[in-house]
Design a protein around this motif. Structure first.
Motif, PDB file in Angstrom:
ATOM      1  N   ALA A  52      -1.714   0.578  15.651  1.00 28.26           N
ATOM      2  CA  ALA A  52      -1.241   1.474  14.599  1.00 28.26           C
ATOM      3  C   ALA A  52      -1.826   0.979  13.282  1.00 28.26           C
ATOM      4  N   GLU A  53      -2.402   1.889  12.510  1.00 25.23           N
ATOM      5  CA  GLU A  53      -3.051   1.492  11.261  1.00 25.23           C
ATOM      6  C   GLU A  53      -2.187   1.769  10.035  1.00 25.23           C
ATOM      7  N   ARG A  54      -1.336   2.798  10.123  1.00 29.50           N
ATOM      8  CA  ARG A  54      -0.488   3.164   8.991  1.00 29.50           C
ATOM      9  C   ARG A  54       0.952   3.249   9.497  1.00 29.50           C
ATOM     10  N   VAL A  55       1.796   2.339   9.010  1.00 29.23           N
ATOM     11  CA  VAL A  55       3.120   2.116   9.597  1.00 29.23           C
ATOM     12  C   VAL A  55       4.181   2.144   8.505  1.00 29.23           C
ATOM     13  N   LEU A  56       5.305   2.777   8.806  1.00 26.41           N
ATOM     14  CA  LEU A  56       6.476   2.778   7.927  1.00 26.41           C
ATOM     15  C   LEU A  56       7.648   2.117   8.635  1.00 26.41           C
ATOM     16  N   LEU A  69       6.123  -6.486  11.886  1.00 24.87           N
ATOM     17  CA  LEU A  69       5.156  -5.401  12.106  1.00 24.87           C
ATOM     18  C   LEU A  69       3.820  -5.737  11.448  1.00 24.87           C
ATOM     19  N   ALA A  70       3.860  -6.299  10.252  1.00 24.99           N
ATOM     20  CA  ALA A  70       2.627  -6.671   9.558  1.00 24.99           C
ATOM     21  C   ALA A  70       1.855  -7.717  10.367  1.00 24.99           C
ATOM     22  N   ALA A  71       2.564  -8.679  10.938  1.00 27.20           N
ATOM     23  CA  ALA A  71       1.904  -9.711  11.742  1.00 27.20           C
ATOM     24  C   ALA A  71       1.345  -9.120  13.031  1.00 27.20           C
ATOM     25  N   ARG A  72       2.086  -8.179  13.618  1.00 34.40           N
ATOM     26  CA  ARG A  72       1.638  -7.601  14.887  1.00 34.40           C
ATOM     27  C   ARG A  72       0.366  -6.776  14.721  1.00 34.40           C
ATOM     28  N   TYR A  73       0.340  -5.951  13.673  1.00 33.69           N
ATOM     29  CA  TYR A  73      -0.779  -5.021  13.539  1.00 33.69           C
ATOM     30  C   TYR A  73      -1.901  -5.544  12.654  1.00 33.69           C
ATOM     31  N   GLY A  74      -1.722  -6.694  12.043  1.00 28.59           N
ATOM     32  CA  GLY A  74      -2.810  -7.385  11.384  1.00 28.59           C
ATOM     33  C   GLY A  74      -3.087  -6.948   9.963  1.00 28.59           C
ATOM     34  N   PRO A  75      -3.977  -7.674   9.290  1.00 26.72           N
ATOM     35  CA  PRO A  75      -4.223  -7.453   7.856  1.00 26.72           C
ATOM     36  C   PRO A  75      -4.873  -6.113   7.538  1.00 26.72           C
ATOM     37  N   ASP A  76      -5.470  -5.464   8.521  1.00 25.93           N
ATOM     38  CA  ASP A  76      -6.120  -4.181   8.251  1.00 25.93           C
ATOM     39  C   ASP A  76      -5.149  -3.009   8.302  1.00 25.93           C
ATOM     40  N   ALA A  77      -3.938  -3.246   8.759  1.00 30.20           N
ATOM     41  CA  ALA A  77      -2.946  -2.173   8.825  1.00 30.20           C
ATOM     42  C   ALA A  77      -2.277  -1.995   7.466  1.00 30.20           C
ATOM     43  N   PRO A  99       4.447  -6.502   2.675  1.00 30.23           N
ATOM     44  CA  PRO A  99       3.672  -5.301   2.345  1.00 30.23           C
ATOM     45  C   PRO A  99       4.193  -4.589   1.095  1.00 30.23           C
ATOM     46  N   LEU A 100       3.861  -3.294   1.008  1.00 29.71           N
ATOM     47  CA  LEU A 100       4.330  -2.459  -0.076  1.00 29.71           C
ATOM     48  C   LEU A 100       5.789  -2.104   0.163  1.00 29.71           C
ATOM     49  N   TRP A 101       6.638  -2.310  -0.841  1.00 29.33           N
ATOM     50  CA  TRP A 101       8.066  -2.004  -0.728  1.00 29.33           C
ATOM     51  C   TRP A 101       8.393  -0.798  -1.613  1.00 29.33           C
ATOM     52  N   LEU A 102       9.072   0.183  -1.045  1.00 23.78           N
ATOM     53  CA  LEU A 102       9.433   1.390  -1.777  1.00 23.78           C
ATOM     54  C   LEU A 102      10.932   1.635  -1.681  1.00 23.78           C
ATOM     55  N   CYS A 103      11.547   2.037  -2.797  1.00 25.59           N
ATOM     56  CA  CYS A 103      12.938   2.463  -2.788  1.00 25.59           C
ATOM     57  C   CYS A 103      12.948   3.979  -2.626  1.00 25.59           C
ATOM     58  N   GLY A 104      13.612   4.460  -1.593  1.00 26.17           N
ATOM     59  CA  GLY A 104      13.596   5.887  -1.344  1.00 26.17           C
ATOM     60  C   GLY A 104      14.597   6.305  -0.291  1.00 26.17           C
ATOM     61  N   ASP A 105      14.694   7.614  -0.124  1.00 32.49           N
ATOM     62  CA  ASP A 105      15.657   8.263   0.755  1.00 32.49           C
ATOM     63  C   ASP A 105      14.932   8.785   1.987  1.00 32.49           C
ATOM     64  N   ALA A 106      15.486   8.544   3.163  1.00 34.41           N
ATOM     65  CA  ALA A 106      14.865   9.023   4.401  1.00 34.41           C
ATOM     66  C   ALA A 106      14.771  10.537   4.452  1.00 34.41           C
ATOM     67  N   GLY A 107      15.610  11.221   3.690  1.00 32.94           N
ATOM     68  CA  GLY A 107      15.570  12.674   3.662  1.00 32.94           C
ATOM     69  C   GLY A 107      14.608  13.246   2.646  1.00 32.94           C
ATOM     70  N   ALA A 108      13.934  12.393   1.885  1.00 34.54           N
ATOM     71  CA  ALA A 108      12.952  12.832   0.886  1.00 34.54           C
ATOM     72  C   ALA A 108      11.929  11.712   0.715  1.00 34.54           C
ATOM     73  N   LEU A 109      11.135  11.489   1.732  1.00 31.95           N
ATOM     74  CA  LEU A 109      10.230  10.345   1.752  1.00 31.95           C
ATOM     75  C   LEU A 109       9.132  10.491   0.695  1.00 31.95           C
ATOM     76  N   PRO A 110       8.907   9.452  -0.109  1.00 30.99           N
ATOM     77  CA  PRO A 110       7.870   9.504  -1.154  1.00 30.99           C
ATOM     78  C   PRO A 110       6.491   9.194  -0.585  1.00 30.99           C
ATOM     79  N   LEU A 111       6.112   9.929   0.461  1.00 27.82           N
ATOM     80  CA  LEU A 111       4.870   9.671   1.189  1.00 27.82           C
ATOM     81  C   LEU A 111       4.130  10.981   1.434  1.00 27.82           C
ATOM     82  N   ALA A 112       2.813  10.879   1.620  1.00 29.69           N
ATOM     83  CA  ALA A 112       1.975  12.058   1.820  1.00 29.69           C
ATOM     84  C   ALA A 112       2.172  12.645   3.214  1.00 29.69           C
ATOM     85  N   ASP A 113       1.778  13.891   3.348  1.00 32.49           N
ATOM     86  CA  ASP A 113       1.828  14.571   4.644  1.00 32.49           C
ATOM     87  C   ASP A 113       0.843  13.921   5.618  1.00 32.49           C
TER      88      ASP A 113
END
Length: 264
Positions: A52-56, A69-77, A99-113
């Motif tokens: 997996a390359e892009r993981v939440l 998860l970061a250790a499992r999928y490595g520095p390129d993930a 990794p990157l830490w974000l404060c947010g709501d599971a019902g309105a994820l601040p992430l791209a489609d």
């Protein structure tokens, strides 16, 4: 609209604020007290895809699973840890850095489609009042073929705790856990092409009532009620009721665990 997509009608208007506050207060002690939660998370871990390359990490808390998860999928993930509680994220940053830490709501994820290969979430979505909106957001942010691996809780969870603390005319303030069928219906309505839900009943044991309550309060899994003042009589009654349930291993606490695999 299906009831599987509607929030519970009794959810207070300030529910998210109360949940975020409770978990922020518990952040420093969470990992020490969350042995049951971590044991249940291992059931998800065994289901992870090889790549997996892009993981939440949804509901990442103080970052335990994010770091793994970061250790499992490595520095390129690219890995994001997201949580509603700012206090949890402060601890995660302090202990793990990236990794990157974000404060947010599971019902309105601040992430791209369609940007994620994998969503991992251990015991977070039971706190979300609108299950349909959460699943709609998961479907939106996953790429075609992407997967969500989720642990959540169903009816009957913490039944021993509810029985011990219940008072005449007023049940204990436990979450309104949703059934396996409601999760299946909500996931299908969100558009997932493959949906699997496995139910299990892990049970944990504690030496006394104080340890039971620490395992719940100490990980933030309690929100205050205006009428939640407890007396010594309440405490004594709860202790008697729980002692009546004692097993050779200790006082039992049962979770009704739902493990979901969703594929977009």
């Amino acid at each position: 609209m299906s009831t599987a997509l509607q929030p519970h009608p009794r959810v207070p208007a300030d529910w998210q604020r109360r949940v975020a506050h409770a978990f922020s207060r518990a952040a420093d002690d969470y990992e020490r007290l969350a042995s049951a939660q971590q044991a249940m998370g291992e059931r998800l871990w065994s289901r992870l895809p090889a790549r997996a390359e892009r993981v939440l990490d949804l509901g990442c808390g103080p970052g335990h699973w994010s770091a793994r998860l970061a250790a499992r999928y490595g520095p390129d993930a690219d890995l994001v840890g997201l949580d509603l509680a700012p206090g949890m994220l402060e601890v995660a940053r302090r202990r793990h850095g990236t990794p990157l830490w974000l404060c947010g709501d599971a019902g309105a994820l601040p992430l791209a489609d369609a940007g994620l290969d994998l969503v991992f979430s251990n015991l977070a979505i039971q706190w979300c009042p609108d299950l349909g909106q959460v699943f709609a957001e998961l479907h939106r942010v996953l790429r075609p073929g992407g997967r969500a691996l989720l642990n959540t809780l169903g009816p009957g969870t913490l039944a021993e705790v509810g029985r011990a603390w219940a008072r005449p005319g007023r049940p204990a303030a436990l979450l309104d856990f949703r059934s396996r069928e409601r999760h299946l219906a909500a996931a299908r309505l969100a558009g997932f092409r493959r949906v699997a839900v496995e139910a299990s009943r892990p049970r944990f044991h504690y030496p006394d009532l104080a340890a039971v309550m620490a395992s719940i309060k100490g990980v933030g899994a309690q929100t205050a009620r205006p009428d939640a003042r407890l007396t010594r009589a309440d405490l004594a009654r709860a202790r008697r009721r729980f002692e009546a349930l004692r097993e050779p291993e200790g006082l039992p606490v049962t979770y009704h665990l739902l493990t979901l695999e969703l594929e977009r």
